[in-house]
Design a protein around this motif. Sequence first.
Motif, PDB file in Angstrom:
ATOM      1  N   GLU A 195      -5.396  -1.289  -2.351  1.00 38.17           N
ATOM      2  CA  GLU A 195      -4.166  -1.133  -3.121  1.00 38.17           C
ATOM      3  C   GLU A 195      -3.302  -2.393  -3.097  1.00 38.17           C
ATOM      4  O   GLU A 195      -2.428  -2.578  -3.942  1.00 38.17           O
ATOM      5  CB  GLU A 195      -3.351   0.038  -2.577  1.00 38.17           C
ATOM      6  CG  GLU A 195      -4.007   1.388  -2.779  1.00 38.17           C
ATOM      7  CD  GLU A 195      -3.200   2.519  -2.174  1.00 38.17           C
ATOM      8  OE1 GLU A 195      -3.465   3.672  -2.513  1.00 38.17           O
ATOM      9  OE2 GLU A 195      -2.292   2.223  -1.358  1.00 38.17           O
ATOM     10  N   ASP A 228      -5.192   2.397   2.142  1.00 37.67           N
ATOM     11  CA  ASP A 228      -6.277   1.838   1.339  1.00 37.67           C
ATOM     12  C   ASP A 228      -5.974   0.360   1.100  1.00 37.67           C
ATOM     13  O   ASP A 228      -5.058   0.020   0.339  1.00 37.67           O
ATOM     14  CB  ASP A 228      -6.382   2.600   0.010  1.00 37.67           C
ATOM     15  CG  ASP A 228      -7.564   2.143  -0.826  1.00 37.67           C
ATOM     16  OD1 ASP A 228      -8.223   1.148  -0.450  1.00 37.67           O
ATOM     17  OD2 ASP A 228      -7.813   2.774  -1.869  1.00 37.67           O
ATOM     18  N   VAL A 242       0.837  -1.198   0.000  1.00 36.85           N
ATOM     19  CA  VAL A 242       0.000   0.000   0.000  1.00 36.85           C
ATOM     20  C   VAL A 242       0.872   1.247   0.000  1.00 36.85           C
ATOM     21  O   VAL A 242       2.038   1.214   0.406  1.00 36.85           O
ATOM     22  CB  VAL A 242      -0.948   0.009   1.221  1.00 36.85           C
ATOM     23  CG1 VAL A 242      -1.895  -1.181   1.163  1.00 36.85           C
ATOM     24  CG2 VAL A 242      -0.166   0.007   2.537  1.00 36.85           C
ATOM     25  N   GLN A 243       0.301   2.342  -0.457  1.00 33.17           N
ATOM     26  CA  GLN A 243       1.054   3.587  -0.566  1.00 33.17           C
ATOM     27  C   GLN A 243       1.276   4.252   0.787  1.00 33.17           C
ATOM     28  O   GLN A 243       2.331   4.837   1.033  1.00 33.17           O
ATOM     29  CB  GLN A 243       0.310   4.560  -1.502  1.00 33.17           C
ATOM     30  CG  GLN A 243       0.222   4.078  -2.936  1.00 33.17           C
ATOM     31  CD  GLN A 243       1.592   3.882  -3.574  1.00 33.17           C
ATOM     32  OE1 GLN A 243       2.429   4.775  -3.511  1.00 33.17           O
ATOM     33  NE2 GLN A 243       1.807   2.720  -4.171  1.00 33.17           N
TER      34      GLN A 243
END
Length: 384
Positions: A355, A352, A227-228
Amino acid sequence: MDKYTIVSYSIDKTGLTILWGDGHTSIFYYIYLRDNCPSPLNIHQNGQRITETAQLDADIRPRHIDLVHNDMINITWEQDGHQSEFTAKWLRDHCLSKQEIEKREMKHRLFEPVELWNSTLDIGVPQAEYQQVIEDNSSLTVWLEYVRRYGFAVLNNVPVRHGAVAEVARLFGYVRETNYGRIYNEKTVLQPNNLTYTSLALSPSTDNPYRDPVPTLQLLHCLHNQVQSGDTIVVDGFRVAAEFRIKYPYLFDLLSTVPVNFRFRDKDHWIERKATIIGLDPQKEISSLRFNNRAIQPFEIDNQLIILFYKAYQTFARMLDNTDFQVKFKMTPGQLIIVDNERILHGRTSFDSKEGKRHLQGTYADRDGLLSKLRMLKKKQIRN
């Protein structure tokens, strides 16, 4: 003259006074000498006491005292006839004057004072390499010293496999099993019993404040992170509490004297503890923190204090959440973080889950095991 040379001695009803070759004077009360007699009848060869202190006569007196060659005191005790031999070195090394106690503490001190930090942590994130740590005791010593000094450290390139986090804990101590198991998985799940298992942001907190005793170390090992966001946040709670104490002394007193309830409940467990948010040692120094907004319960505090207590709680919480006190970084697969769970607060930013996968494996351990290992490693280095 040598500081271990006994120049003269005198006795009175309560104790023995010794004048040393360097001019220092020591006073030893009889109950102390009888209690700490180094005889094998009194102290086992493993160093543990045989004689029960509570069974000694508080008014014990010597029947006879001899000074032998200016470096040995022999005592025969009146009440039980026990014989004690104290070398001059033992006596001087156990002198109870404030000056001598401070000298001994300095001489035998293995650890430097802990270093408090904020977002400008000078060395950056303290870290080491897994392979070096498992192969070289010097590298292990450095990494453990980071944990003791800064309250947290990262270990890079830990094998990405199930259970590796517990293997790291075994490098210095023992896994502390809880209701979450010997190892737990920090990833999003349906119907979580803990907000940790969601993708929500988690404000900085200490773990498991509802336990007594609290696990004093927490380890988290990153297995996947696609995830970012979901950045890890760490805060030196001791640094924040020290500034809070200076700026708001009365509010600090409230958080260090008025207990609150912490609780964890699910279908199988009900764990609860009542304790202060800030813990102090006997010298009134900050010794522990218990702060977890997710686990705290409605304040059961006298109505006259409730508004002021809210002010104290909110002020402290906002300081902990201030980025000026935070170090933030993104964990990558193979990285492991260990935190002192009574000093360092940790949290994360939201992410999120659509993702990709974010999976950390965690376990708990205790600080006494880490400090024991660190002392043994340092002692070995000194001998070498």
